[in-house]
Design a protein around this motif. Structure first.
Motif, PDB file in Angstrom:
ATOM      1  N   ALA A  21       0.849  -1.198   0.000  1.00  0.00           N
ATOM      2  CA  ALA A  21       0.000   0.000   0.000  1.00  0.00           C
ATOM      3  C   ALA A  21       0.883   1.247   0.000  1.00  0.00           C
ATOM      4  N   PRO A  22       0.513   2.299  -0.757  1.00  0.00           N
ATOM      5  CA  PRO A  22       1.337   3.514  -0.794  1.00  0.00           C
ATOM      6  C   PRO A  22       1.312   4.248   0.537  1.00  0.00           C
ATOM      7  N   TYR A  23       2.451   4.821   0.895  1.00  0.00           N
ATOM      8  CA  TYR A  23       2.569   5.551   2.162  1.00  0.00           C
ATOM      9  C   TYR A  23       3.128   6.957   1.952  1.00  0.00           C
ATOM     10  N   LEU A  24       4.362   7.076   1.487  1.00  0.00           N
ATOM     11  CA  LEU A  24       5.005   8.387   1.338  1.00  0.00           C
ATOM     12  C   LEU A  24       5.142   8.748  -0.136  1.00  0.00           C
ATOM     13  N   HIS A  25       4.876  10.020  -0.432  1.00  0.00           N
ATOM     14  CA  HIS A  25       4.948  10.502  -1.821  1.00  0.00           C
ATOM     15  C   HIS A  25       5.887  11.705  -1.872  1.00  0.00           C
ATOM     16  N   GLN A  26       6.983  11.557  -2.618  1.00  0.00           N
ATOM     17  CA  GLN A  26       8.045  12.558  -2.629  1.00  0.00           C
ATOM     18  C   GLN A  26       8.275  13.135  -4.026  1.00  0.00           C
ATOM     19  N   PRO A  27       8.145  14.455  -4.188  1.00  0.00           N
ATOM     20  CA  PRO A  27       8.497  15.057  -5.482  1.00  0.00           C
ATOM     21  C   PRO A  27      10.007  15.341  -5.551  1.00  0.00           C
ATOM     22  N   ILE A  28      10.620  14.998  -6.682  1.00  0.00           N
ATOM     23  CA  ILE A  28      12.030  15.312  -6.923  1.00  0.00           C
ATOM     24  C   ILE A  28      12.105  15.986  -8.284  1.00  0.00           C
ATOM     25  N   GLY A  30       9.994  17.941  -9.424  1.00  0.00           N
ATOM     26  CA  GLY A  30       8.658  17.920  -9.997  1.00  0.00           C
ATOM     27  C   GLY A  30       8.130  16.547 -10.358  1.00  0.00           C
ATOM     28  N   VAL A  31       8.971  15.511 -10.262  1.00  0.00           N
ATOM     29  CA  VAL A  31       8.531  14.146 -10.579  1.00  0.00           C
ATOM     30  C   VAL A  31       8.287  13.392  -9.268  1.00  0.00           C
ATOM     31  N   TRP A  32       7.108  12.783  -9.158  1.00  0.00           N
ATOM     32  CA  TRP A  32       6.735  12.146  -7.896  1.00  0.00           C
ATOM     33  C   TRP A  32       7.222  10.711  -7.817  1.00  0.00           C
ATOM     34  N   ARG A  33       7.772  10.366  -6.645  1.00  0.00           N
ATOM     35  CA  ARG A  33       8.203   8.995  -6.348  1.00  0.00           C
ATOM     36  C   ARG A  33       7.449   8.546  -5.106  1.00  0.00           C
ATOM     37  N   SER A  34       6.774   7.398  -5.197  1.00  0.00           N
ATOM     38  CA  SER A  34       6.005   6.893  -4.064  1.00  0.00           C
ATOM     39  C   SER A  34       6.711   5.717  -3.407  1.00  0.00           C
ATOM     40  N   TYR A  35       6.568   5.638  -2.076  1.00  0.00           N
ATOM     41  CA  TYR A  35       7.138   4.547  -1.294  1.00  0.00           C
ATOM     42  C   TYR A  35       6.013   3.813  -0.572  1.00  0.00           C
ATOM     43  N   THR A  36       6.034   2.489  -0.642  1.00  0.00           N
ATOM     44  CA  THR A  36       5.030   1.693   0.055  1.00  0.00           C
ATOM     45  C   THR A  36       5.424   1.541   1.523  1.00  0.00           C
ATOM     46  N   TRP A  37       4.485   1.021   2.297  1.00  0.00           N
ATOM     47  CA  TRP A  37       4.784   0.747   3.707  1.00  0.00           C
ATOM     48  C   TRP A  37       5.960  -0.224   3.822  1.00  0.00           C
ATOM     49  N   GLY A  38       5.972  -1.241   2.953  1.00  0.00           N
ATOM     50  CA  GLY A  38       7.059  -2.212   3.002  1.00  0.00           C
ATOM     51  C   GLY A  38       8.404  -1.595   2.682  1.00  0.00           C
ATOM     52  N   GLU A  39       8.436  -0.713   1.682  1.00  0.00           N
ATOM     53  CA  GLU A  39       9.694  -0.063   1.293  1.00  0.00           C
ATOM     54  C   GLU A  39      10.207   0.855   2.400  1.00  0.00           C
ATOM     55  N   VAL A  40       9.310   1.618   3.004  1.00  0.00           N
ATOM     56  CA  VAL A  40       9.716   2.540   4.076  1.00  0.00           C
ATOM     57  C   VAL A  40      10.283   1.764   5.256  1.00  0.00           C
ATOM     58  N   ALA A  41       9.592   0.699   5.641  1.00  0.00           N
ATOM     59  CA  ALA A  41      10.065  -0.098   6.776  1.00  0.00           C
ATOM     60  C   ALA A  41      11.436  -0.712   6.471  1.00  0.00           C
ATOM     61  N   GLU A  42      11.610  -1.253   5.253  1.00  0.00           N
ATOM     62  CA  GLU A  42      12.882  -1.888   4.914  1.00  0.00           C
ATOM     63  C   GLU A  42      14.028  -0.870   4.897  1.00  0.00           C
ATOM     64  N   GLN A  43      13.786   0.300   4.314  1.00  0.00           N
ATOM     65  CA  GLN A  43      14.824   1.332   4.284  1.00  0.00           C
ATOM     66  C   GLN A  43      15.205   1.758   5.700  1.00  0.00           C
TER      67      GLN A  43
END
Length: 552
Positions: A21-28, A30-43
């Motif tokens: 499931a999507p959790y964090l959404h980061q613009p870089i 102007g281009v958006w990169r989304s991180y899931t709950w699993g990705e955030v926890a692993e990082q």
């Protein structure tokens, strides 16, 4: 209610239950990169392993700084997983404050994110502090990078255990005087306040979305956005550049939006640039069209699905609240301070009394002392200031209640009103006491004013020092001055003779963190205003005819 898991336990729970499931959404750029709950926890788990691998021990302090971003969250979570103390530093923190906090907290490592004027900030960090660059364009070179460390370390298998009353984080108050004070926050503090939020402001079934742009080094954004997002749950979108707030807000369309008064006055100014007040008034008188216009404005702002719109940190002038209300946007004022986890009172939808700061939370333990001070006692209160027993003792009454320093009263329906600061009351040379906050609040009807500060110590009569907003600076000076004088005359009709404003000083520059007149949380530094303009005000007092003085 059963006791909540601590924030990193909750993160791991979300990652296990909804890893994709999507959790964090980061613009870089102007281009958006989304991180899931699993990705955030692993990082976060990988970085926790890296920090432990660097030799950091449970209880060591680690700093996060830079503009709000997804990796700020991950760095904070990594500290929680590794049993470390997270310390937020404002990206525009003064160099003296950076030096003081780094030494006082004993910071061992620092995550460096994108920020303006990074050179001065980094120069103020002690050389022995390990620097880790977050993966964003323009971040100053550091000894380590997030990507390299995360790639080189396996995820931490189990969070480091620590007691619920152990220090979870230190939040250094920006302070209007003296060195910052390190407010201790524990997992118990967080669990109590988040439980209150979940009870009184539960998640909507359609899902919750935040826009994170207020400083994460401050207790409010850290608690109400970062920590709350874990429990609601909520998706969090970040602001890449402050100048892009209007367009990012319109795109994100948060369900909960938080701001300080300056944000709301600028949003109002942005609308009035496109749609003059006279035209708005004309359209609002048309029954069918008015509803369409309100809906269009809300959608254009990005507040069309925001069911909770909160203002805090300083009083929001009543005229601005009423102006938004006519557009169908209820801006609700809330109240709290770092030392009580920003947990005291709040207006809620359907329970909003304009001018108040809401009803106290049912478990806030709030009382009004004999001298009018608002005091509270609850499990969200800090245990005290880090390494400062003297200031900690001053923070609490003999019977254990936290002193807020604010004066107030509760009306017959239970709504709390602030009437001033206990220590901000000043005495003029006439020997009369003046409480500036209520008078400043009355002057808030003038929409050309961005910031103001009533001063009077060392004067026979109070004077108002103010800065104009960007739109007002473009208007003819005669027009602005006439409006200021008219407002001054109206305010003076409502106060005692010794409280009347005798003159207005319009400053040349806007007040900001950079010029030292505002704290990083956008509070006016009253002592700096008095210091900078005190000599000028004393000279101006002799001119009986002068009503408005322009610094330029």
């Amino acid at each position: 209610m059963s006791k909540l898991p601590n924030p990193v336990q909750q993160l791991l729970k979300r990652a296990q239950e909804t890893p994709n499931a999507p959790y964090l959404h980061q613009p870089i750029k102007g281009v958006w990169r989304s991180y899931t709950w699993g990705e955030v926890a692993e990082q976060a788990q990988r970085m926790a392993s890296a920090l432990i691998g660097m030799g950091l021990k449970p209880g060591d302090a680690v700093a996060m700084t830079g503009m709000n971003n997804a990796h700020w969250f991950m760095a904070d979570f990594a500290c929680g997983l590794a049993g470390l103390i997270g310390v937020g530093l404002y990206p525009k923190q003064s160099e003296d404050a950076v030096r003081f906090i780094a030494g006082h907290a004993g910071i061992k490592a620092a995550f460096i994110g994108p920020m303006p004027d990074a050179a001065g900030f980094l120069a103020a960090l002690p050389a022995e502090v390990t620097r880790i660059a977050l993966p964003y364009p323009g971040v100053a070179p550091c000894a380590h990078s997030w990507e390299a460390l995360a790639a080189a370390h396996a995820p931490l298998a189990q969070p480091v255990e620590r007691a619920a009353d152990a220090i979870w984080s230190l939040i250094y108050t920006s302070g209007t005087t003296g060195n910052p004070k390190g407010v201790i926050m524990t997992a118990d503090n967080l669990a109590f306040t988040i439980a209150g939020v979940l009870r009184d402001q539960p998640a909507r079934a359609s899902g919750e979305h935040f826009l994170s742009y207020l400083p994460l080094a401050h207790a409010f954004e850290r608690g109400a956005v970062e920590v709350a997002s874990l429990y609601l749950p909520a998706q969090v979108h970040f602001l890449e550049e402050l100048e892009k707030l209007p367009e990012t807000l319109a795109m994100v369309r948060p369900t909960r939006f938080y701001g300080v008064p300056l944000v709301y006055s600028r949003i109002q100014g942005g609308i009035l640039k496109k749609l003059p007040q006279a035209k708005i008034d004309r359209l609002m008188r048309l029954p069918i069209i008015s509803g369409f216009i309100k809906k269009k404005i809300r959608k254009g702002l990005g507040l069309d699905r925001a069911w909770l719109v909160i203002s805090g940190a300083a009083p929001l002038p009543r005229p601005i609240i009423e102006w938004f209300a006519k557009l169908g946007i209820d801006v609700l004022q809330g109240y709290g301070m770092t030392e009580n986890s920003i947990y005291a009172s709040v207006n809620l939808p359907g329970q909003n009394r304009i001018g108040s700061i809401g009803k106290p939370y049912v478990d806030a333990g709030l009382r009004i002392a004999e001298d009018g001070e608002i005091q509270c006692r609850h499990a969200g209160n800090t245990p005290g200031y880090y390494k400062d027993a003297e200031k900690t003792a001053e923070l609490f009454t003999a019977d254990g209640w936290l002193r807020t320093g604010d004066k107030g009263h509760i009306d017959k329906d239970g709504y709390l009103f602030i009437t001033g600061r206990v220590k901000e009351i000043f005495k003029t040379l006439k020997g009369k006491y003046v409480s500036p906050a209520p008078i400043e609040g009355k002057f808030g009807t003038n929409t050309t004013v961005e910031q103001m500060c009533l001063v009077g110590a060392g004067l026979f009569q109070p004077m108002l020092v103010l800065s104009l907003n960007a739109d007002a600076r473009k208007l003819p000076r005669e027009q602005v001055e006439a409006g200021l004088v008219a407002t001054m005359n109206e305010v003076n009709k409502t106060v005692e003779a010794h409280e009347e404003i005798c003159k207005i000083v319009v400053t040349r520059d806007a007040w900001s963190i950079d010029n030292g007149l505002m704290t990083p949380t956008m509070k006016v530094r009253r002592n700096e205003i008095e210091k900078r303009y005190g000599e000028l005000l004393a000279k101006l007092e002799a001119d009986r005819k002068l009503q408005v003085y322009w610094e330029d």
